[in-house]
Each structure stands twice: as C-alpha cells, then as structure tokens.
Write an enzyme that holds these catalytic residues in place. Structure first.
Site, PDB file in Angstrom:
ATOM      1  N   HIS A  62     -10.085  -1.819  11.589  1.00 45.25           N
ATOM      2  CA  HIS A  62      -8.681  -1.965  11.993  1.00 45.25           C
ATOM      3  C   HIS A  62      -8.463  -1.297  13.342  1.00 45.25           C
ATOM      4  O   HIS A  62      -8.967  -0.221  13.602  1.00 45.25           O
ATOM      5  CB  HIS A  62      -7.734  -1.379  10.943  1.00 45.25           C
ATOM      6  CG  HIS A  62      -8.086   0.009  10.515  1.00 45.25           C
ATOM      7  ND1 HIS A  62      -9.093   0.262   9.618  1.00 45.25           N
ATOM      8  CD2 HIS A  62      -7.586   1.213  10.866  1.00 45.25           C
ATOM      9  CE1 HIS A  62      -9.190   1.573   9.428  1.00 45.25           C
ATOM     10  NE2 HIS A  62      -8.291   2.170  10.186  1.00 45.25           N
ATOM     11  N   HIS A 113      -5.824   0.374  15.832  1.00 50.89           N
ATOM     12  CA  HIS A 113      -4.509   1.012  15.896  1.00 50.89           C
ATOM     13  C   HIS A 113      -3.869   0.688  17.251  1.00 50.89           C
ATOM     14  O   HIS A 113      -4.489   0.913  18.296  1.00 50.89           O
ATOM     15  CB  HIS A 113      -4.644   2.534  15.837  1.00 50.89           C
ATOM     16  CG  HIS A 113      -5.107   3.079  14.523  1.00 50.89           C
ATOM     17  ND1 HIS A 113      -4.247   3.577  13.578  1.00 50.89           N
ATOM     18  CD2 HIS A 113      -6.350   3.229  13.998  1.00 50.89           C
ATOM     19  CE1 HIS A 113      -4.933   4.020  12.532  1.00 50.89           C
ATOM     20  NE2 HIS A 113      -6.219   3.826  12.757  1.00 50.89           N
TER      21      HIS A 113
HETATM   22  P1  AMP Z   1      -8.006   5.166   9.689  1.00 48.82           P
HETATM   23  O1  AMP Z   1      -7.965   6.649   9.564  1.00 48.82           O
HETATM   24  O2  AMP Z   1      -8.324   4.700  11.079  1.00 48.82           O
HETATM   25  O3  AMP Z   1      -8.881   4.539   8.632  1.00 48.82           O
HETATM   26  O4  AMP Z   1      -6.516   4.691   9.471  1.00 48.82           O
HETATM   27  C1  AMP Z   1      -6.049   4.095   8.304  1.00 48.82           C
HETATM   28  C2  AMP Z   1      -4.587   3.828   8.539  1.00 48.82           C
HETATM   29  O5  AMP Z   1      -4.132   2.967   7.522  1.00 48.82           O
HETATM   30  C3  AMP Z   1      -3.710   5.078   8.474  1.00 48.82           C
HETATM   31  O6  AMP Z   1      -2.996   5.206   9.705  1.00 48.82           O
HETATM   32  C4  AMP Z   1      -2.770   4.803   7.304  1.00 48.82           C
HETATM   33  O7  AMP Z   1      -1.472   5.280   7.528  1.00 48.82           O
HETATM   34  C5  AMP Z   1      -2.812   3.294   7.216  1.00 48.82           C
HETATM   35  N1  AMP Z   1      -2.545   2.740   5.897  1.00 48.82           N
HETATM   36  C6  AMP Z   1      -3.108   3.108   4.737  1.00 48.82           C
HETATM   37  N2  AMP Z   1      -2.620   2.358   3.719  1.00 48.82           N
HETATM   38  C7  AMP Z   1      -1.742   1.488   4.286  1.00 48.82           C
HETATM   39  C8  AMP Z   1      -0.912   0.452   3.760  1.00 48.82           C
HETATM   40  N3  AMP Z   1      -0.894   0.134   2.475  1.00 48.82           N
HETATM   41  N4  AMP Z   1      -0.137  -0.236   4.630  1.00 48.82           N
HETATM   42  C9  AMP Z   1      -0.143   0.057   5.943  1.00 48.82           C
HETATM   43  N5  AMP Z   1      -0.899   1.016   6.483  1.00 48.82           N
HETATM   44  C10 AMP Z   1      -1.687   1.740   5.677  1.00 48.82           C
END
Ligand code: AMP
Length: 139
Positions: free
Chosen positions: A98, A100
């Site tokens: 993903h 950001h």
């Molecule tokens: P990472 O640390 O790069 O894996 O970031 C994962 C991101 O996913 C974090 O910023 C979370 O806030 C976001 N996240 C986790 N669950 C959800 C969800 N159900 N919907 C939207 N964002 C999410």
C-alpha cells in the site's frame, strides 16, 4: 488468510473508497496522519513492492499519479509525502502493498522522508563505489 485490505476490496468491511478500477483501489486511512491521508493498493494481495507483477505495478503508479493531485486539492494541501513501508523492518504492518499519500501543510510540524531511517552511516568512497556496482549488477 486474507488481509484486512483484501476484505475492503471484497466489500466485507467498510472503507471510504475514493477511487477504484480493475486492478487498484484507493481509500482513506482509518488512522489519518493528516486530513485526506489515503492508501492506494493493488486489489490482488502482494506483500511487498517487488512481489507486484509489472503490469499491475504500472497500474498502481497510474492510480497514485491520479490520486496525489486529487487528494492534495481536496484538502487544500501544500504538498504531500508519498511513500511505501516496504517490509517488516521498515514498519509495514499490513502485508498487502500500500502506498501512503499523506497531505502536507506549511508548518505542520512533520519532517521529510530523511527522518525515517536510523543514524546515517559513514561510508567511504570505496564502499559507496562497491554498493553502486553491486546494485547496478542486480538491476
Ligand atoms: P503500514 O504501517 O504501512 O502497514 O500502514 C498500514 C495503514 O493501514 C495504517 O496507516 C492504518 O491506519 C491503516 N489501516 C489499517 N486498517 C485499516 C482499515 N480497515 N481501513 C483503512 N485503513 C486501515
């Protein structure tokens, strides 16, 4: 087991979806670091950037390219930090690639991407040359 992001793709859990096409989807981060914080993902589950097939990687970049100005304009941001946490050691929590998109504002108190690593190493010219050669031979 499917990732939480696959569950969003499948419509099994709710998300604020802001864009979708055949291979990619974008939605607001549930814990935004700034208003408009958006995640862009390939619909298929790939853990790391290098696991994404080339054609999907192109689609992913096209969606990022489309979403960055949309997100910035929507929240009247001055700029954005656009980044992947690529692997556990880099802080990746969800094992589904993903990107950001984090809107940035003058004086928001955040920093540049240079702050994400630990203490910078001191590398001599010959070490830098060896690293550059090694990367080039693998690229
Ligand atoms: P990472 O640390 O790069 O894996 O970031 C994962 C991101 O996913 C974090 O910023 C979370 O806030 C976001 N996240 C986790 N669950 C959800 C969800 N159900 N919907 C939207 N964002 C999410």
């Amino acid at each position: 087991m499917s990732t939480i992001f696959s569950q969003i793709v499948e419509g099994e859990i709710p998300a604020r979806i802001v864009y979708e096409d055949e291979t990619t989807i974008a939605f607001l981060d549930a814990n935004p670091l700034a208003p408009g914080h958006t995640l862009v993902i390939p619909k298929d589950e790939h853990e790391r950037l290098n696991d994404v097939p080339e054609d999907v990687a192109s689609d992913l970049y096209a969606t990022i390219h489309r979403l960055v100005p949309a997100v910035e304009d929507a929240v009247d941001a001055d700029a954005s930090t656009v980044a992947f946490n690529n692997g556990d050691a880099a802080g990746q929590e969800v094992p589904h690639v993903h990107c950001h998109i984090i809107p940035r504002f003058e004086g928001d108190g955040g920093g540049p991407i240079h702050g994400v690593a630990g203490d910078p190493p001191e590398l001599a010219d010959d070490e830098l040359d060896a690293i550059a050669d090694d990367v080039e031979s693998r690229a």
